[in-house]
Design an enzyme around this catalytic site. Structure first.
Site, short mmCIF file in Angstrom:
data_model
loop_
_atom_site.label_atom_id
_atom_site.label_comp_id
_atom_site.label_asym_id
_atom_site.label_seq_id
_atom_site.Cartn_x
_atom_site.Cartn_y
_atom_site.Cartn_z
N LYS A 1 1.06 -1.13 0.13
CA LYS A 1 -0.22 0.00 -0.14
C LYS A 1 0.94 1.27 0.04
O LYS A 1 0.54 2.23 -0.60
CB LYS A 1 -0.94 -0.13 1.12
CG LYS A 1 -2.01 -0.92 1.16
CD LYS A 1 -3.03 -1.15 2.25
CE LYS A 1 -4.14 -1.83 2.01
NZ LYS A 1 -5.14 -1.92 3.17
N ARG A 2 1.83 1.33 0.71
CA ARG A 2 2.96 2.50 0.65
C ARG A 2 3.34 2.63 -0.47
O ARG A 2 3.69 3.88 -0.84
CB ARG A 2 4.19 2.02 1.64
CG ARG A 2 5.02 3.19 1.61
CD ARG A 2 6.06 2.85 2.77
NE ARG A 2 6.98 1.51 2.45
CZ ARG A 2 7.76 1.70 1.55
NH1 ARG A 2 8.09 2.83 0.85
NH2 ARG A 2 8.40 0.45 1.08
#
Length: 468
Positions: free
Chosen positions: A244-245
């Protein structure tokens, strides 16, 4: 079974336990393009049998994401939970045919028996204890599929990976219906794909492990076996599965950030697929050229910088009016002043790479800086600069023709009179107008903002300096 002569029917089957993400979108795109290229049908099935985690909000989000991208199913959306009765009837039929059986063993009992014989507790396999005791029972039970004993392996041809072989000893009699009566993923997928007459299953490589179980179920149910194609993962810059980062945020977030659907589609289709050295495609070209034989079996690296670059290319191709409509629709009514917004779009669209970035700089220009950053303000903290700005205000207030050329020429003459470099005047003016040194020409900005607003912002800047 060879599906070469059958009509192409593919599906995307997300679970509504979260928003649609980049990996799922690329899977959808490959399915959609394969269908369109082959004059087939693209279908959507919402797999909502996970009762605890599935929500209508996520279903709506997934559908909205696909609509935004123009990936519209060719038939009504199928909701998996609407076929629960058919799933249970099929499971009962498999029991009656001796292809499945009731199992009263608890998870703890299965684990204890397996580990007591030296089995790895991380890879528990069922030992078949209930396989030959298929009687009605009052005890809670699951339904297990009875893997045929006369097979050594399951072999299938993957359109991307070639021949895939899974040994029989890698499988156990897996559960197809839980003790609470809800069917398991591998079972309902087979039932629903057969019901929808799916010819090709194009999905992520993480599903390869499910394919042997599903093939066995197709055979047990006397269903035609679809053709499989398992596409590689989308990887982050580190070469690991996209986090997600790194970019695995939802498609909705990419929309909010100002990515154009055509840019996102163009970029994602190139993650694992190629057509020569061509980078940019129209949708019609993608439909014409797309072929699974050109899909790599290796993971593809997601590069946000390249996506931003491609998005900026598509932005520059749009007219200022088209961009205005997109900005106004997506981000609200602060751009209601169309006469000011459209020239600012023309001024900034080649300096920005996403709609949200374009919107933010336009809003900042219209509203003016809320405060001045020290990095720009500190060099101006002199009495000489305050005096210079006051004189500049006086010059501009008496300017009879207010346009970019007259403003710029006035500043040039003023700089010469004051023995200053033009940049020493233009930079403070730009700080006054938009709060920073870099940006469009200060004369152009002042012309768009108007004399009254330009004078107001200059006055606010020197007042701020004097109070420091």
């Amino acid at each position: 079974m060879n599906n070469a002569t059958n009509p192409v029917r593919v599906r995307f089957a997300p679970s509504p336990t979260g928003h649609l993400h980049i990996g799922g979108l690329r899977t959808t795109l490959f399915n959609w393009l394969f269908a369109k290229h082959n004059n087939g049908k693209f279908l959507l099935r919402i797999e909502d049998t996970d009762r605890e985690r599935s929500t209508q909000a996520y279903t709506d989000s997934i559908i909205a994401s696909l609509e935004w991208l123009g990936l519209i199913p060719d038939e009504p959306i199928m909701i998996q939970s609407s076929r629960i009765d058919e799933h249970i009837q099929l499971a009962q039929a498999l029991i009656e045919q001796g292809k499945a059986y009731r199992c009263i063993c608890t998870q703890e009992e299965v684990l204890d028996r397996y580990t007591s014989h030296g089995g790895n507790p991380e890879q528990v396999k069922y030992d078949g204890k209930c396989r030959n005791q298929n009687k009605e029972t009052d005890k809670p039970y699951v339904i297990r599929f009875a893997i045929p004993e006369d097979i050594d392996s399951i072999v299938f041809n993957d359109l991307i990976r070639g021949t895939v072989t899974i040994a029989r000893d890698q499988l156990d009699d897996f559960i197809i219906v839980r003790s609470d009566g809800t069917p398991m993923y591998n079972f309902v997928v087979v039932a629903d794909d057969a019901y929808m007459r799916i010819s090709h299953i194009i999905r992520g490589e993480e599903h390869i492990i499910n394919t042997p179980k599903q093939i066995l179920l197709y055979q047990a149910c006397n269903y035609a076996i679809p053709t499989f194609a398992h596409i590689p993962l989308v990887l982050g810059p580190s070469g690991q599965k996209l986090s997600k980062r790194e970019a695995a945020t939802s498609v909705i977030e990419y929309k909010k950030a100002g990515f154009l659907p055509e840019a996102l589609i163009n970029y994602l289709v190139r993650l694992g697929w190629s057509h020569g050295d061509q980078e940019k495609f129209t949708r019609e070209e993608l439909i014409t050229y797309f072929d699974l034989s050109q899909v790599s079996s290796s993971g593809a690296i997601f590069d946000i910088e390249k996506l931003l670059w491609l998005n900026s290319v598509y932005m520059r191709e749009k007219t200022d009016e088209q961009l205005y409509d997109l900005l106004h629709t997506e981000y609200g009514h602060i751009l209601d002043n169309k006469n000011m917004a459209i020239p600012l779009i023309g001024l900034y669209k080649e300096r920005t790479r996403a709609l949200k970035e374009l919107y933010d700089v336009i809003v900042n220009t219209i509203q003016g800086p809320a405060e001045y950053h020290d990095i720009y303000l500190q060099p101006l903290r002199t009495q000489q600069m305050v005096a210079l700005l006051k004189q500049l205000v006086n010059k501009l207030e008496h300017l009879s023709v207010w346009n970019a050329d007259s403003i710029t020429n006035t500043i040039k003459i003023f700089a010469k009179e004051m023995h200053q470099k033009i940049a020493d005047i233009m930079n403070p003016l730009r700080v006054a107008l938009i709060g920073q040194h870099s940006g469009p020409g200060a004369g152009t900005l002042a012309a768009l903002l108007g004399k009254e607003e330009t004078v107001r912002r200059l006055t606010r800047l020197y007042d701020t300096i004097e109070r420091m």
